[in-house]
Motif scaffolding. Structure first.
Motif, mmCIF file in Angstrom:
data_model
loop_
_atom_site.group_PDB
_atom_site.id
_atom_site.type_symbol
_atom_site.label_atom_id
_atom_site.label_comp_id
_atom_site.label_asym_id
_atom_site.label_seq_id
_atom_site.Cartn_x
_atom_site.Cartn_y
_atom_site.Cartn_z
ATOM 1 N N GLN A 16 0.769 -1.167 -0.131
ATOM 2 C CA GLN A 16 -0.174 -0.156 0.153
ATOM 3 C C GLN A 16 0.814 1.143 0.048
ATOM 4 O OE1 GLN A 16 -2.510 0.632 3.425
ATOM 5 N NE2 GLN A 16 -4.068 1.768 2.166
ATOM 6 N N TYR A 17 0.594 2.154 -0.842
ATOM 7 C CA TYR A 17 1.366 3.337 -0.860
ATOM 8 C C TYR A 17 0.996 4.313 0.287
ATOM 9 C CZ TYR A 17 2.912 7.694 -2.752
ATOM 10 O OH TYR A 17 3.788 9.064 -2.997
ATOM 11 N N THR A 18 1.692 4.689 1.084
ATOM 12 C CA THR A 18 1.640 5.752 2.221
ATOM 13 C C THR A 18 2.029 6.904 2.068
ATOM 14 O OG1 THR A 18 3.790 5.153 3.219
ATOM 15 C CG2 THR A 18 1.962 3.499 3.815
ATOM 16 N N GLY A 19 2.472 7.436 0.888
ATOM 17 C CA GLY A 19 2.977 8.613 0.531
ATOM 18 C C GLY A 19 4.258 8.958 1.171
ATOM 19 N N LEU A 20 4.800 8.047 1.830
ATOM 20 C CA LEU A 20 6.008 8.107 2.424
ATOM 21 C C LEU A 20 7.062 6.810 2.115
ATOM 22 C CD1 LEU A 20 5.090 9.485 5.853
ATOM 23 C CD2 LEU A 20 5.994 10.676 4.190
ATOM 24 N N ASN A 21 6.623 6.098 1.534
ATOM 25 C CA ASN A 21 7.224 4.680 1.209
ATOM 26 C C ASN A 21 7.948 4.621 -0.170
ATOM 27 O OD1 ASN A 21 4.715 4.355 0.413
ATOM 28 N ND2 ASN A 21 4.492 2.209 0.997
ATOM 29 N N ALA A 22 8.376 5.757 -0.708
ATOM 30 C CA ALA A 22 8.809 5.546 -2.269
ATOM 31 C C ALA A 22 9.825 4.516 -2.314
ATOM 32 C CB ALA A 22 9.116 6.766 -2.382
ATOM 33 N N ARG A 23 10.928 4.369 -1.206
ATOM 34 C CA ARG A 23 11.883 3.329 -1.543
ATOM 35 C C ARG A 23 11.306 1.978 -1.500
ATOM 36 N NH1 ARG A 23 16.631 6.250 -2.080
ATOM 37 N NH2 ARG A 23 16.322 8.073 -0.900
ATOM 38 N N ASP A 24 10.448 1.553 -0.694
ATOM 39 C CA ASP A 24 9.763 0.312 -0.762
ATOM 40 C C ASP A 24 8.889 -0.007 -2.024
ATOM 41 O OD1 ASP A 24 10.598 -0.027 2.024
ATOM 42 O OD2 ASP A 24 8.660 0.716 2.903
ATOM 43 N N VAL A 75 -2.917 -1.833 -9.914
ATOM 44 C CA VAL A 75 -3.257 -0.772 -9.052
ATOM 45 C C VAL A 75 -4.583 -0.580 -8.868
ATOM 46 C CG1 VAL A 75 -2.882 2.010 -8.943
ATOM 47 C CG2 VAL A 75 -1.286 0.511 -10.587
ATOM 48 N N LEU A 76 -4.995 -0.660 -7.548
ATOM 49 C CA LEU A 76 -6.185 -0.733 -7.073
ATOM 50 C C LEU A 76 -6.432 0.406 -5.892
ATOM 51 C CD1 LEU A 76 -6.477 -4.619 -6.616
ATOM 52 C CD2 LEU A 76 -7.425 -3.165 -8.449
ATOM 53 N N ASN A 77 -7.635 0.836 -5.756
ATOM 54 C CA ASN A 77 -7.915 1.844 -4.487
ATOM 55 C C ASN A 77 -8.259 0.823 -3.534
ATOM 56 O OD1 ASN A 77 -10.589 1.458 -4.347
ATOM 57 N ND2 ASN A 77 -11.001 3.083 -6.082
ATOM 58 N N GLU A 78 -8.136 1.288 -2.098
ATOM 59 C CA GLU A 78 -8.284 0.561 -0.950
ATOM 60 C C GLU A 78 -9.462 -0.280 -1.165
ATOM 61 O OE1 GLU A 78 -7.423 0.970 3.780
ATOM 62 O OE2 GLU A 78 -7.800 2.777 2.509
ATOM 63 N N SER A 79 -10.607 0.257 -1.527
ATOM 64 C CA SER A 79 -11.946 -0.493 -1.516
ATOM 65 C C SER A 79 -12.012 -1.345 -2.586
ATOM 66 C CB SER A 79 -13.088 0.497 -1.637
ATOM 67 O OG SER A 79 -13.199 0.956 -2.897
ATOM 68 N N GLN A 80 -11.405 -1.406 -3.484
ATOM 69 C CA GLN A 80 -11.358 -2.415 -4.656
ATOM 70 C C GLN A 80 -10.529 -3.646 -4.092
ATOM 71 O OE1 GLN A 80 -9.612 0.100 -7.801
ATOM 72 N NE2 GLN A 80 -11.365 0.139 -8.983
ATOM 73 N N PHE A 81 -9.291 -3.106 -3.415
ATOM 74 C CA PHE A 81 -8.431 -4.266 -3.172
ATOM 75 C C PHE A 81 -8.800 -4.889 -1.815
ATOM 76 C CE2 PHE A 81 -5.035 -5.491 0.097
ATOM 77 C CZ PHE A 81 -3.980 -6.139 -0.786
ATOM 78 N N LYS A 82 -9.511 -4.296 -0.917
ATOM 79 C CA LYS A 82 -10.244 -5.052 0.114
ATOM 80 C C LYS A 82 -11.392 -6.043 -0.475
ATOM 81 C CE LYS A 82 -8.440 -2.288 3.769
ATOM 82 N NZ LYS A 82 -8.829 -1.553 4.883
ATOM 83 N N GLU A 83 -12.096 -5.802 -1.409
ATOM 84 C CA GLU A 83 -13.214 -6.468 -1.977
ATOM 85 C C GLU A 83 -12.607 -7.893 -2.551
ATOM 86 O OE1 GLU A 83 -15.567 -4.542 -4.612
ATOM 87 O OE2 GLU A 83 -15.949 -2.798 -3.237
ATOM 88 N N ILE A 84 -11.288 -7.698 -3.040
ATOM 89 C CA ILE A 84 -10.855 -8.949 -3.679
ATOM 90 C C ILE A 84 -10.007 -9.713 -3.088
ATOM 91 C CG2 ILE A 84 -9.211 -9.307 -5.874
ATOM 92 C CD1 ILE A 84 -10.337 -6.801 -7.248
ATOM 93 N N TYR A 85 -9.143 -9.060 -1.897
ATOM 94 C CA TYR A 85 -7.990 -9.734 -1.403
ATOM 95 C C TYR A 85 -8.244 -9.872 -0.026
ATOM 96 C CZ TYR A 85 -5.712 -8.985 -5.922
ATOM 97 O OH TYR A 85 -5.481 -9.162 -7.177
ATOM 98 N N GLN A 86 -7.735 -10.911 0.805
ATOM 99 C CA GLN A 86 -7.588 -11.144 2.223
ATOM 100 C C GLN A 86 -6.289 -11.399 2.769
ATOM 101 O OE1 GLN A 86 -10.570 -10.880 3.946
ATOM 102 N NE2 GLN A 86 -11.476 -10.560 1.923
ATOM 103 N N PRO A 87 -5.879 -10.810 3.858
ATOM 104 C CA PRO A 87 -4.568 -10.871 4.350
ATOM 105 C C PRO A 87 -4.359 -12.611 4.542
ATOM 106 C CG PRO A 87 -5.644 -9.486 5.663
ATOM 107 C CD PRO A 87 -6.581 -9.930 4.612
ATOM 108 N N VAL A 88 -3.045 -13.197 4.332
ATOM 109 C CA VAL A 88 -2.580 -14.464 4.524
ATOM 110 C C VAL A 88 -2.178 -14.701 6.222
ATOM 111 C CG1 VAL A 88 -1.116 -16.196 4.048
ATOM 112 C CG2 VAL A 88 -1.767 -14.417 2.259
#
Length: 88
Positions: A16-24, A75-88
Motif C-alpha cells: 500500500q502506498y502511504t505517501g512516505l514509502n517510495a523506496r519500498d 493498481v487498485l484503490n483501497e476499497s477495490q483491493f479489500k473487496e478482492i484480497y484477504q490477508p494471509v
C-alpha cells in the motif's frame, strides 16, 4: 513493507502506498518511480494531501495498493483491493 494476500486460493504480494514509502515501492516494482509533490513539506511541516506518482500511465494516489499478480502489476484503490484480497 510488502505483505502477502490471497484471492481465492492464489497468494499475491502487495504494498500500500502511504505517501512516505517510495523506496519500498521502488524495491517492490524493481524500478524507479516518477513522483509528483513528494515530500514537499508545507511551512507548518505537514505533507500535502495529494502525494501521488504515475506508474505506467496510472496515477497511484495515497492509500492505493500495487499488486503483483500473474506477472503483472495491478493498481487498485483501497476499497477495490479489500473487496478482492484477504490477508494471509
Amino acid at each position: 513493507m510488502v505483505n502477502q494476500y490471497k484471492k481465492n486460493q492464489d497468494v499475491v504480494e502487495a504494498i500500500q502506498y502511504t505517501g512516505l514509502n517510495a523506496r519500498d515501492i521502488e524495491d517492490f516494482l524493481n524500478e524507479l518511480i516518477y513522483e509528483r509533490v513528494y515530500a514537499m513539506y508545507r511551512p507548518n511541516g505537514s505533507l500535502p494531501s495529494d502525494r501521488s506518482f504515475v506508474y505506467k500511465g496510472q496515477n497511484v494516489m495515497y492509500g492505493y495498493y500495487l499488486v503483483k499478480e500473474k506477472g503483472s502489476i495491478l493498481v487498485l484503490n483501497e476499497s477495490q483491493f479489500k473487496e478482492i484480497y484477504q490477508p494471509v
